[in-house]
Design an enzyme around this catalytic site. Sequence first.
Site, PDB file in Angstrom:
ATOM      1  CG  HIS A 167      -5.818  -2.554   0.459  1.00 11.91           C
ATOM      2  ND1 HIS A 167      -5.262  -2.180  -0.742  1.00 11.91           N
ATOM      3  CD2 HIS A 167      -5.120  -1.883   1.416  1.00 11.91           C
ATOM      4  CE1 HIS A 167      -4.270  -1.319  -0.542  1.00 11.91           C
ATOM      5  NE2 HIS A 167      -4.170  -1.127   0.761  1.00 11.91           N
ATOM      6  CB  SER A 198      -0.963  -0.049   1.197  1.00 12.82           C
ATOM      7  OG  SER A 198      -2.045   0.827   1.029  1.00 12.82           O
TER       8      SER A 198
END
Length: 270
Positions: free
Chosen positions: A236, A102
């Site tokens: 995610h 990320s």
Amino acid sequence: MTPPTAQDGARERAAWLRVFHDAHDQARTLVCFPHAGGTAGQYFPLSAALGPDVRVLAVQYPGRQDRCAEPAFEDVSLLADEIARLLAEPQPASLPVLFGHSLGALVAFETAARLEHRYGAAPAGLIVSGMQAPYRRTPTRLSGDGEEAALEALLRLGGTDPAVTGHPELRAMILPALRSDFRAAAAYRPGSCPSLLSCPVTAWTGRDDELTPGDVHAWAEHTTAAFHARDFAGGHFYLNGFPPLIVEAVRTAVTRTTGATGQARTRTDV
């Protein structure tokens, strides 16, 4: 002003780069970069699983946990400047693989660019996870600029335990750094350093994440070497806790990329 000593340098390095487990002398090195609001400790299980063949250095950003008294960075480029300097000086015996998830993927990418173009020490490889390629990304827009908006965004992605919202002390510990990290991600623009790398790049995503295949495959445009892409079951934060499948994927990527700089360019999706 008193010049910094070797002991000062060792303390600074230890503050930024955490080592959780011993590794043997010939171990490959993997430098891990946390997501927004994340900490070095999140890479502890990966370090335990990969040792002693892989030496894991987990980056601890300022502004959190034992570094909570330090101001958090709100500029990815400045953060990468500091980390690249520490990794390059002195020159390491073996070139590391960088791994970021990320926000950490952007920091790892910018660090790799600095190692290669400023210090002449291109990393052995770069693994990026859960992030659009720099020139394709759409910065995350929060519903507000405050800490609560940042926490709401992280909870939506599954990046922290919802119980945190009901624990005032935990909220107070994580929210300032989390807000700064989201600001850094929103303000990030590539180009502060040449962005074409000579090391292999590996890009991963969760199948239920919001990233498109194009977002992931565009990372190939940032290397003249090999490129690999892969997706995993989950959203995610598909890698949370580093289950065996993810550990083996990391091990394979590190083994494949270590010493592989300068290869002819190929693209493989596995």
